[in-house]
Scaffold this motif. Sequence first.
Motif, PDB file in Angstrom:
ATOM      1  N   ALA A   4      -7.481   7.483  -2.194  1.00  0.00           N
ATOM      2  CA  ALA A   4      -8.618   8.028  -1.444  1.00  0.00           C
ATOM      3  C   ALA A   4      -9.633   8.693  -2.382  1.00  0.00           C
ATOM      4  CB  ALA A   4      -8.146   9.007  -0.401  1.00  0.00           C
ATOM      5  N   ASP A   5      -9.148   9.266  -3.483  1.00  0.00           N
ATOM      6  CA  ASP A   5     -10.054   9.897  -4.429  1.00  0.00           C
ATOM      7  C   ASP A   5     -10.894   8.863  -5.174  1.00  0.00           C
ATOM      8  OD1 ASP A   5      -9.071  12.297  -3.666  1.00  0.00           O
ATOM      9  OD2 ASP A   5      -7.603  12.403  -5.291  1.00  0.00           O
ATOM     10  N   ILE A   6     -10.321   7.702  -5.361  1.00  0.00           N
ATOM     11  CA  ILE A   6     -11.039   6.664  -6.105  1.00  0.00           C
ATOM     12  C   ILE A   6     -12.052   5.964  -5.206  1.00  0.00           C
ATOM     13  CG2 ILE A   6     -10.746   4.476  -7.324  1.00  0.00           C
ATOM     14  CD1 ILE A   6      -7.995   5.486  -8.117  1.00  0.00           C
ATOM     15  N   ASP A   7     -11.610   5.601  -3.983  1.00  0.00           N
ATOM     16  CA  ASP A   7     -12.475   4.830  -3.095  1.00  0.00           C
ATOM     17  C   ASP A   7     -12.660   5.601  -1.797  1.00  0.00           C
ATOM     18  OD1 ASP A   7     -13.944   2.885  -1.913  1.00  0.00           O
ATOM     19  OD2 ASP A   7     -12.259   1.525  -1.558  1.00  0.00           O
ATOM     20  N   ASN A   8     -13.860   6.046  -1.513  1.00  0.00           N
ATOM     21  CA  ASN A   8     -14.108   6.815  -0.300  1.00  0.00           C
ATOM     22  C   ASN A   8     -14.218   5.935   0.932  1.00  0.00           C
ATOM     23  OD1 ASN A   8     -14.083   9.211  -1.649  1.00  0.00           O
ATOM     24  ND2 ASN A   8     -16.285   9.205  -2.048  1.00  0.00           N
ATOM     25  N   ASN A   9     -14.303   4.653   0.802  1.00  0.00           N
ATOM     26  CA  ASN A   9     -14.430   3.734   1.918  1.00  0.00           C
ATOM     27  C   ASN A   9     -13.076   3.128   2.304  1.00  0.00           C
ATOM     28  OD1 ASN A   9     -17.166   4.140   1.980  1.00  0.00           O
ATOM     29  ND2 ASN A   9     -17.575   2.509   0.505  1.00  0.00           N
ATOM     30  N   THR A  10     -11.993   3.823   2.053  1.00  0.00           N
ATOM     31  CA  THR A  10     -10.651   3.289   2.317  1.00  0.00           C
ATOM     32  C   THR A  10     -10.413   3.223   3.819  1.00  0.00           C
ATOM     33  OG1 THR A  10      -9.851   4.303   0.311  1.00  0.00           O
ATOM     34  CG2 THR A  10      -8.205   3.590   1.911  1.00  0.00           C
ATOM     35  N   ASN A  11      -9.838   2.132   4.295  1.00  0.00           N
ATOM     36  CA  ASN A  11      -9.521   1.928   5.707  1.00  0.00           C
ATOM     37  C   ASN A  11      -8.000   1.978   5.852  1.00  0.00           C
ATOM     38  OD1 ASN A  11      -9.422   1.286   8.342  1.00  0.00           O
ATOM     39  ND2 ASN A  11     -10.410  -0.707   8.151  1.00  0.00           N
ATOM     40  N   TYR A  12      -7.498   2.859   6.704  1.00  0.00           N
ATOM     41  CA  TYR A  12      -6.057   3.011   6.869  1.00  0.00           C
ATOM     42  C   TYR A  12      -5.505   2.145   7.984  1.00  0.00           C
ATOM     43  CZ  TYR A  12      -6.354   6.931   3.710  1.00  0.00           C
ATOM     44  OH  TYR A  12      -6.560   7.710   2.615  1.00  0.00           O
ATOM     45  N   ARG A  13      -6.259   1.305   8.572  1.00  0.00           N
ATOM     46  CA  ARG A  13      -5.797   0.428   9.642  1.00  0.00           C
ATOM     47  C   ARG A  13      -4.898  -0.646   9.074  1.00  0.00           C
ATOM     48  NH1 ARG A  13      -8.754  -0.115  14.696  1.00  0.00           N
ATOM     49  NH2 ARG A  13      -9.970   1.762  14.885  1.00  0.00           N
ATOM     50  N   THR A  14      -3.926  -1.041   9.922  1.00  0.00           N
ATOM     51  CA  THR A  14      -3.031  -2.134   9.544  1.00  0.00           C
ATOM     52  C   THR A  14      -3.342  -3.336  10.414  1.00  0.00           C
ATOM     53  OG1 THR A  14      -1.366  -1.402  11.115  1.00  0.00           O
ATOM     54  CG2 THR A  14      -1.204  -0.533   8.873  1.00  0.00           C
ATOM     55  N   ASN A  15      -2.764  -4.440  10.061  1.00  0.00           N
ATOM     56  CA  ASN A  15      -2.979  -5.664  10.808  1.00  0.00           C
ATOM     57  C   ASN A  15      -1.906  -5.877  11.875  1.00  0.00           C
ATOM     58  OD1 ASN A  15      -5.255  -6.255   9.342  1.00  0.00           O
ATOM     59  ND2 ASN A  15      -4.108  -7.396   7.783  1.00  0.00           N
ATOM     60  N   GLU A  16      -1.180  -4.826  12.270  1.00  0.00           N
ATOM     61  CA  GLU A  16      -0.134  -4.947  13.285  1.00  0.00           C
ATOM     62  C   GLU A  16      -0.751  -4.939  14.679  1.00  0.00           C
ATOM     63  OE1 GLU A  16       2.540  -1.744  12.680  1.00  0.00           O
ATOM     64  OE2 GLU A  16       3.530  -2.688  10.979  1.00  0.00           O
ATOM     65  N   SER A  17      -0.093  -5.647  15.583  1.00  0.00           N
ATOM     66  CA  SER A  17      -0.563  -5.663  16.964  1.00  0.00           C
ATOM     67  C   SER A  17      -0.144  -4.368  17.665  1.00  0.00           C
ATOM     68  CB  SER A  17      -0.003  -6.875  17.703  1.00  0.00           C
ATOM     69  OG  SER A  17       1.396  -6.740  17.827  1.00  0.00           O
ATOM     70  N   PHE A  18      -0.694  -4.181  18.858  1.00  0.00           N
ATOM     71  CA  PHE A  18      -0.369  -2.967  19.619  1.00  0.00           C
ATOM     72  C   PHE A  18       1.113  -2.909  19.975  1.00  0.00           C
ATOM     73  CE2 PHE A  18       0.166  -0.838  23.731  1.00  0.00           C
ATOM     74  CZ  PHE A  18      -0.236   0.432  23.367  1.00  0.00           C
ATOM     75  N   THR A  19       1.709  -4.042  20.335  1.00  0.00           N
ATOM     76  CA  THR A  19       3.140  -4.048  20.706  1.00  0.00           C
ATOM     77  C   THR A  19       4.021  -3.713  19.520  1.00  0.00           C
ATOM     78  OG1 THR A  19       3.238  -6.440  20.334  1.00  0.00           O
ATOM     79  CG2 THR A  19       2.850  -5.686  22.590  1.00  0.00           C
ATOM     80  N   GLN A  20       3.662  -4.157  18.323  1.00  0.00           N
ATOM     81  CA  GLN A  20       4.441  -3.804  17.141  1.00  0.00           C
ATOM     82  C   GLN A  20       4.341  -2.314  16.847  1.00  0.00           C
ATOM     83  OE1 GLN A  20       2.718  -6.471  14.292  1.00  0.00           O
ATOM     84  NE2 GLN A  20       4.384  -7.992  14.524  1.00  0.00           N
ATOM     85  N   GLU A  21       3.159  -1.780  16.966  1.00  0.00           N
ATOM     86  CA  GLU A  21       2.984  -0.340  16.741  1.00  0.00           C
ATOM     87  C   GLU A  21       3.718   0.472  17.803  1.00  0.00           C
ATOM     88  OE1 GLU A  21      -1.071   0.844  16.401  1.00  0.00           O
ATOM     89  OE2 GLU A  21      -1.495  -0.559  14.765  1.00  0.00           O
ATOM     90  N   PHE A  22       3.665  -0.004  19.055  1.00  0.00           N
ATOM     91  CA  PHE A  22       4.324   0.715  20.150  1.00  0.00           C
ATOM     92  C   PHE A  22       5.836   0.712  19.973  1.00  0.00           C
ATOM     93  CE2 PHE A  22       6.184   0.805  24.449  1.00  0.00           C
ATOM     94  CZ  PHE A  22       5.692   2.035  24.875  1.00  0.00           C
ATOM     95  N   THR A  23       6.419  -0.417  19.599  1.00  0.00           N
ATOM     96  CA  THR A  23       7.883  -0.481  19.454  1.00  0.00           C
ATOM     97  C   THR A  23       8.373   0.285  18.238  1.00  0.00           C
ATOM     98  OG1 THR A  23       7.680  -2.589  18.281  1.00  0.00           O
ATOM     99  CG2 THR A  23       8.115  -2.674  20.655  1.00  0.00           C
ATOM    100  N   ARG A  24       7.523   0.533  17.272  1.00  0.00           N
ATOM    101  CA  ARG A  24       7.941   1.279  16.082  1.00  0.00           C
ATOM    102  C   ARG A  24       7.706   2.779  16.209  1.00  0.00           C
ATOM    103  NH1 ARG A  24       5.793  -2.960  11.599  1.00  0.00           N
ATOM    104  NH2 ARG A  24       7.391  -4.519  11.981  1.00  0.00           N
TER     105      ARG A  24
END
Length: 196
Positions: A4-24
Amino acid sequence: MYQADIDNNTNYRTNESFTQEFTRSCLGRILIFGVIILVGMLVAYFTAPNEADMNEEMNDNLMQCLEVNDGVKGDVVDDYVHNLTFIFTTADTTVIPEDVLQTYHKYNRLVSYRHTFYSTSYIHNNMHPEGTRVGVGIFGLIIPTAYFGDILLEVGPIHKGYEQKLNQQVIGQPEELDLGKTPEIREFHYKGNEEE
């Protein structure tokens, strides 16, 4: 250094679907577990045997217990093994002597209860006036837990007679033995002789 210190445009989003995120997630796992428990409870509620089915099946199981233990009275381990086989078999009441059947029906009473998610059967007799559980029914399956010792087949007097004394008197007083005169024992002194 952090990314984050190196690149201020960092995106923390993942490519997981909603169901994968919900089950985890923790909340998702708790909700899934709750739904599984709820479905299990609904299945148990609708498949619990009623009193008539419990009485019919448990009478058959108790007759099998009498049939198997007719010759040699088994121990508790034998009853466990027999109870597992009683689930899938039926009794042959022609093998059981008629006097044993009459005694069983005279001194034993089978009562079944339907609870919310399961059913139970109890046998009442003089040994177990409050009843002892001999079967459980859940998910449409009736599992016997009967022991041969739970069934009352012999009735006799509890004591010898009313004229019998409850406390038997001691036959005789033991004689006191003369052990002789107590010898004089001198205390041991670590220096040898006390007077010196």
